[in-house]
Design a protein around this motif. Structure first.
Motif, short mmCIF file in Angstrom:
data_model
loop_
_atom_site.label_atom_id
_atom_site.label_comp_id
_atom_site.label_asym_id
_atom_site.label_seq_id
_atom_site.Cartn_x
_atom_site.Cartn_y
_atom_site.Cartn_z
N THR A 240 -25.06 -32.62 -4.14
CA THR A 240 -24.71 -31.77 -3.02
C THR A 240 -25.99 -31.18 -2.44
OG1 THR A 240 -22.64 -31.17 -4.10
CG2 THR A 240 -23.32 -29.81 -2.25
N GLU A 241 -26.13 -31.33 -1.14
CA GLU A 241 -27.32 -30.85 -0.45
C GLU A 241 -26.88 -29.96 0.71
OE1 GLU A 241 -31.11 -33.27 0.37
OE2 GLU A 241 -29.89 -33.52 2.16
N VAL A 242 -27.55 -28.82 0.85
CA VAL A 242 -27.30 -27.92 1.98
C VAL A 242 -28.37 -28.21 3.02
CG1 VAL A 242 -27.20 -25.52 2.75
CG2 VAL A 242 -26.32 -26.14 0.49
N GLN A 243 -27.93 -28.50 4.22
CA GLN A 243 -28.85 -28.77 5.31
C GLN A 243 -28.71 -27.66 6.35
OE1 GLN A 243 -27.70 -32.70 6.60
NE2 GLN A 243 -29.01 -33.67 5.07
N PHE A 244 -29.84 -27.02 6.65
CA PHE A 244 -29.83 -25.94 7.63
C PHE A 244 -31.13 -26.01 8.41
CE2 PHE A 244 -30.72 -21.53 8.93
CZ PHE A 244 -29.54 -21.24 9.60
N GLN A 245 -31.02 -26.17 9.70
CA GLN A 245 -32.16 -26.35 10.58
C GLN A 245 -33.04 -27.47 10.02
OE1 GLN A 245 -33.70 -22.39 11.22
NE2 GLN A 245 -31.96 -21.84 12.47
N SER A 246 -34.27 -27.20 9.67
CA SER A 246 -35.14 -28.28 9.18
C SER A 246 -35.30 -28.28 7.66
CB SER A 246 -36.53 -28.17 9.83
OG SER A 246 -37.14 -26.95 9.45
N HIS A 247 -34.44 -27.55 6.96
CA HIS A 247 -34.54 -27.47 5.50
C HIS A 247 -33.37 -28.18 4.83
CE1 HIS A 247 -37.02 -24.02 6.78
NE2 HIS A 247 -37.77 -24.39 5.76
N ASN A 248 -33.69 -28.90 3.78
CA ASN A 248 -32.68 -29.53 2.92
C ASN A 248 -32.89 -28.99 1.51
OD1 ASN A 248 -32.00 -31.04 5.15
ND2 ASN A 248 -33.08 -32.85 4.48
N VAL A 249 -31.83 -28.45 0.94
CA VAL A 249 -31.93 -27.86 -0.40
C VAL A 249 -30.81 -28.41 -1.26
CG1 VAL A 249 -31.86 -25.71 -1.72
CG2 VAL A 249 -32.98 -25.76 0.50
N LEU A 250 -31.16 -28.90 -2.42
CA LEU A 250 -30.17 -29.38 -3.37
C LEU A 250 -29.53 -28.21 -4.10
CD1 LEU A 250 -32.08 -32.36 -5.02
CD2 LEU A 250 -30.28 -32.47 -3.31
N VAL A 251 -28.22 -28.25 -4.22
CA VAL A 251 -27.50 -27.20 -4.95
C VAL A 251 -27.99 -27.15 -6.40
CG1 VAL A 251 -25.23 -26.49 -5.79
CG2 VAL A 251 -25.51 -27.23 -3.42
N ALA A 252 -28.29 -28.30 -6.97
CA ALA A 252 -28.79 -28.35 -8.35
C ALA A 252 -30.11 -27.58 -8.48
CB ALA A 252 -28.96 -29.79 -8.79
N ASP A 253 -30.95 -27.62 -7.45
CA ASP A 253 -32.22 -26.88 -7.49
C ASP A 253 -31.98 -25.38 -7.42
OD1 ASP A 253 -33.62 -29.26 -7.64
OD2 ASP A 253 -34.13 -29.29 -5.50
N VAL A 254 -30.99 -24.96 -6.65
CA VAL A 254 -30.63 -23.54 -6.58
C VAL A 254 -30.15 -23.08 -7.95
CG1 VAL A 254 -29.06 -21.85 -5.54
CG2 VAL A 254 -30.05 -23.66 -4.11
N GLU A 255 -29.27 -23.85 -8.57
CA GLU A 255 -28.75 -23.49 -9.89
C GLU A 255 -29.87 -23.45 -10.93
OE1 GLU A 255 -25.69 -26.33 -10.71
OE2 GLU A 255 -24.31 -25.46 -9.23
N LYS A 256 -30.77 -24.41 -10.87
CA LYS A 256 -31.89 -24.46 -11.82
C LYS A 256 -32.78 -23.22 -11.68
CE LYS A 256 -35.91 -27.24 -13.06
NZ LYS A 256 -36.74 -28.37 -12.68
#
Length: 72
Positions: free
Chosen positions: A5-21
């Motif tokens: 799962t990846e959150v895309q907002f404007q020019s940023h892509n962030v993996l949900v797994a990275d947030v959790e980590k």
């Protein structure tokens, strides 16, 4: 099954797994074992790449971050 799962907002892509980590690492840095938690709520603010969390321990105590964690 593996979920990506990846959150895309404007020019940023962030993996949900990275947030959790990032959250789990912060909790561990406070000397708290993850298996001592009964719940963990994570709040991601994509507009400023900030993460906040509130964790409840099985003994009823609460653990959170006052300063946002940064996800790059």
């Amino acid at each position: 099954m593996k979920i990506y799962t990846e959150v895309q907002f404007q020019s940023h892509n962030v993996l949900v797994a990275d947030v959790e980590k990032t959250v789990k690492e912060d909790i561990k840095s406070k000397g708290v074992k993850l298996n001592s938690l009964s719940s963990l709520e994570i709040y991601y603010q994509p507009e400023n790449l900030s993460v906040f969390y509130v964790a409840k321990a099985k003994d009823g105590t609460s653990i959170s971050n006052d300063e946002p964690l940064s996800i790059e």
